[in-house]
Motif scaffolding. Structure first.
Motif, PDB file in Angstrom:
ATOM      1  N   PRO A  10       0.802  -1.235   0.000  1.00  0.00           N
ATOM      2  CA  PRO A  10       0.000   0.000   0.000  1.00  0.00           C
ATOM      3  C   PRO A  10       0.831   1.279   0.000  1.00  0.00           C
ATOM      4  O   PRO A  10       0.329   2.328  -0.415  1.00  0.00           O
ATOM      5  CB  PRO A  10      -0.819  -0.119   1.300  1.00  0.00           C
ATOM      6  CG  PRO A  10      -0.898  -1.578   1.560  1.00  0.00           C
ATOM      7  CD  PRO A  10       0.432  -2.112   1.119  1.00  0.00           C
ATOM      8  N   LEU A  11       2.096   1.205   0.438  1.00  0.00           N
ATOM      9  CA  LEU A  11       2.925   2.409   0.442  1.00  0.00           C
ATOM     10  C   LEU A  11       3.087   2.979  -0.967  1.00  0.00           C
ATOM     11  O   LEU A  11       3.280   4.181  -1.137  1.00  0.00           O
ATOM     12  CB  LEU A  11       4.307   2.103   1.037  1.00  0.00           C
ATOM     13  CG  LEU A  11       4.323   1.687   2.511  1.00  0.00           C
ATOM     14  CD1 LEU A  11       5.741   1.350   2.944  1.00  0.00           C
ATOM     15  CD2 LEU A  11       3.743   2.787   3.399  1.00  0.00           C
ATOM     16  N   TYR A  14      -0.135   5.216  -1.680  1.00  0.00           N
ATOM     17  CA  TYR A  14      -0.333   6.457  -0.946  1.00  0.00           C
ATOM     18  C   TYR A  14       0.306   7.606  -1.728  1.00  0.00           C
ATOM     19  O   TYR A  14       1.162   7.383  -2.596  1.00  0.00           O
ATOM     20  CB  TYR A  14       0.256   6.356   0.456  1.00  0.00           C
ATOM     21  CG  TYR A  14      -0.356   5.266   1.304  1.00  0.00           C
ATOM     22  CD1 TYR A  14      -1.664   4.835   1.092  1.00  0.00           C
ATOM     23  CD2 TYR A  14       0.367   4.652   2.318  1.00  0.00           C
ATOM     24  CE1 TYR A  14      -2.228   3.838   1.861  1.00  0.00           C
ATOM     25  CE2 TYR A  14      -0.190   3.643   3.101  1.00  0.00           C
ATOM     26  CZ  TYR A  14      -1.483   3.238   2.864  1.00  0.00           C
ATOM     27  OH  TYR A  14      -2.042   2.246   3.624  1.00  0.00           O
ATOM     28  N   CYS A  59      -2.291  16.476  -2.594  1.00  0.00           N
ATOM     29  CA  CYS A  59      -2.510  15.841  -1.282  1.00  0.00           C
ATOM     30  C   CYS A  59      -1.774  16.558  -0.162  1.00  0.00           C
ATOM     31  O   CYS A  59      -2.113  16.363   1.014  1.00  0.00           O
ATOM     32  CB  CYS A  59      -2.082  14.373  -1.341  1.00  0.00           C
ATOM     33  SG  CYS A  59      -3.138  13.370  -2.412  1.00  0.00           S
ATOM     34  N   SER A  65      -6.357  18.181   2.390  1.00  0.00           N
ATOM     35  CA  SER A  65      -6.277  17.263   3.538  1.00  0.00           C
ATOM     36  C   SER A  65      -7.429  17.499   4.505  1.00  0.00           C
ATOM     37  O   SER A  65      -7.960  16.546   5.084  1.00  0.00           O
ATOM     38  CB  SER A  65      -4.937  17.427   4.253  1.00  0.00           C
ATOM     39  OG  SER A  65      -4.842  18.654   4.927  1.00  0.00           O
ATOM     40  N   TYR A 253       0.645  14.262   5.458  1.00  0.00           N
ATOM     41  CA  TYR A 253       0.452  13.184   6.437  1.00  0.00           C
ATOM     42  C   TYR A 253      -1.040  12.929   6.682  1.00  0.00           C
ATOM     43  O   TYR A 253      -1.494  11.777   6.690  1.00  0.00           O
ATOM     44  CB  TYR A 253       1.153  13.560   7.735  1.00  0.00           C
ATOM     45  CG  TYR A 253       0.795  12.696   8.913  1.00  0.00           C
ATOM     46  CD1 TYR A 253       1.236  11.381   9.009  1.00  0.00           C
ATOM     47  CD2 TYR A 253       0.003  13.191   9.945  1.00  0.00           C
ATOM     48  CE1 TYR A 253       0.895  10.580  10.097  1.00  0.00           C
ATOM     49  CE2 TYR A 253      -0.334  12.399  11.036  1.00  0.00           C
ATOM     50  CZ  TYR A 253       0.112  11.096  11.097  1.00  0.00           C
ATOM     51  OH  TYR A 253      -0.223  10.316  12.177  1.00  0.00           O
ATOM     52  N   SER A 255      -3.590  13.690   4.728  1.00  0.00           N
ATOM     53  CA  SER A 255      -4.194  13.119   3.523  1.00  0.00           C
ATOM     54  C   SER A 255      -3.894  11.630   3.421  1.00  0.00           C
ATOM     55  O   SER A 255      -4.761  10.821   3.059  1.00  0.00           O
ATOM     56  CB  SER A 255      -3.671  13.837   2.275  1.00  0.00           C
ATOM     57  OG  SER A 255      -4.106  15.168   2.233  1.00  0.00           O
ATOM     58  N   THR A 256      -2.664  11.269   3.758  1.00  0.00           N
ATOM     59  CA  THR A 256      -2.275   9.859   3.706  1.00  0.00           C
ATOM     60  C   THR A 256      -3.064   9.043   4.716  1.00  0.00           C
ATOM     61  O   THR A 256      -3.512   7.928   4.418  1.00  0.00           O
ATOM     62  CB  THR A 256      -0.762   9.721   3.959  1.00  0.00           C
ATOM     63  OG1 THR A 256      -0.043  10.496   2.986  1.00  0.00           O
ATOM     64  CG2 THR A 256      -0.324   8.264   3.862  1.00  0.00           C
ATOM     65  N   LEU A 259      -6.589   8.595   3.218  1.00  0.00           N
ATOM     66  CA  LEU A 259      -6.601   7.676   2.076  1.00  0.00           C
ATOM     67  C   LEU A 259      -6.307   6.244   2.521  1.00  0.00           C
ATOM     68  O   LEU A 259      -6.849   5.288   1.962  1.00  0.00           O
ATOM     69  CB  LEU A 259      -5.590   8.143   1.028  1.00  0.00           C
ATOM     70  CG  LEU A 259      -5.957   9.466   0.351  1.00  0.00           C
ATOM     71  CD1 LEU A 259      -4.804   9.960  -0.510  1.00  0.00           C
ATOM     72  CD2 LEU A 259      -7.225   9.320  -0.484  1.00  0.00           C
ATOM     73  N   LYS A 260      -5.454   6.101   3.529  1.00  0.00           N
ATOM     74  CA  LYS A 260      -5.178   4.768   4.079  1.00  0.00           C
ATOM     75  C   LYS A 260      -6.460   4.140   4.620  1.00  0.00           C
ATOM     76  O   LYS A 260      -6.703   2.933   4.427  1.00  0.00           O
ATOM     77  CB  LYS A 260      -4.140   4.885   5.186  1.00  0.00           C
ATOM     78  CG  LYS A 260      -3.824   3.569   5.887  1.00  0.00           C
ATOM     79  CD  LYS A 260      -2.830   3.789   7.016  1.00  0.00           C
ATOM     80  CE  LYS A 260      -2.576   2.491   7.776  1.00  0.00           C
ATOM     81  NZ  LYS A 260      -1.641   2.698   8.905  1.00  0.00           N
TER      82      LYS A 260
END
Length: 274
Positions: A10-11, A14, A59, A65, A253, A255-256, A259-260
């Motif tokens: 998944p990294l 992102y 992002c 975000s 961060y 946003s990640t 999305l995660k």
């Protein structure tokens, strides 16, 4: 190996990983284009590189975000009841603590540490048990840190909870495993209802997973909000608007994180876990 891949792959999806991957593909296409004299490859390289930069910028904008985080946290706030019913246990999901490894003098509270603090607060008000959850998630050899459930128990005791009111769930490494294992714990103890505590951005996925896998009645208690809600955020100004359009590491961060959670919920639904 499967667990490792579930964390690594998944990294690349992102924003930072995908943006850099697109730029690397753009560089490769540009190199091929120069070797072959291909205008089409050079155009493709510009498109790939530009898309990668644009994705990271988009992002990393606070404006973006905020919308992503609000989408999750608004749902979590709506799910959390104002009056909490009585329950058999208060379950605190793992995340937000740092182990008591030197040079730290004890367990330390990080960003998501509100989870445990909220759990201790609720158990002090009523008689149910506190369940601290979280296994060891480390790819470092000979990592001396114990499972997070143990650090959380230690900190809860330091905060004044008696040891006989704390249970641990130290073997679960993912939200799906926590739902399964705590459900089994609840069945052994005859529980019917638990209060589920986790960060607001994580609550939609956690609640759906516990409702599907635990077999318990689950009451969500969201905490660790990253932002005030839209009504209390304040009015935009020229300076704020300009700043909201420029890239910021904290916004990337957040946003990640958002999305995660969306990616995780989609995967869990495909696997029948939520």
């Amino acid at each position: 190996m499967g667990f490792l891949l579930s964390k690594l792959l998944p990294l690349l999806l992102y924003p930072l990983g995908l943006g850099l991957l697109l730029q690397l593909l753009g560089l490769a296409a540009a190199s091929k284009g120069r070797e072959q004299g291909s205008r089409r490859r050079r155009q493709a390289s510009l498109w790939l590189s530009g898309t990668g930069v644009g994705l990271i910028w988009l992002c990393a904008m606070p404006l973006s975000s905020r919308q992503l985080i609000w989408g999750l946290e608004d749902r979590a706030a709506a799910l959390t009841p104002r009056q909490l019913p009585r329950a058999d246990a208060v379950v605190v999901l793992g995340g937000g603590l740092r182990p008591a490894l030197p040079p730290r003098q004890g367990v330390e509270v990080a960003e998501g540490g509100d989870r445990l603090l909220r759990g201790v607060q609720l158990v002090r008000r009523a008689p149910p048990l506190l369940v601290t959850s979280g296994g060891r998630v480390s790819f470092t050899g000979h990592d001396p840190a114990p499972p997070e459930a143990l650090w959380a128990r230690d900190l809860a005791e330091e905060l004044g909870l008696p040891a006989d009111r704390i249970l641990i769930n130290p073997g679960s490494r993912t939200t799906a495993e926590e739902a399964r294992d705590i459900g089994a714990l609840g069945r052994r103890r005859g529980w019917t209802r638990v209060l589920l505590i986790t960060s607001a951005f994580h609550m939609p996925r956690s609640l759906a997973t516990f409702q599907r896998r635990s077999g318990l009645t689950v009451v969500p208690v969201a905490c660790d909000y990253q932002l005030p809600d839209r009504a209390h955020y304040g009015k935009p100004t020229l300076g704020n608007t300009l700043k909201s359009l420029l890239p910021d590491a904290e916004a990337l961060y957040l946003s990640t994180l958002a999305l995660k959670e969306h990616l995780g919920l989609a995967i869990y639904r495909l696997r029948g876990w939520s």
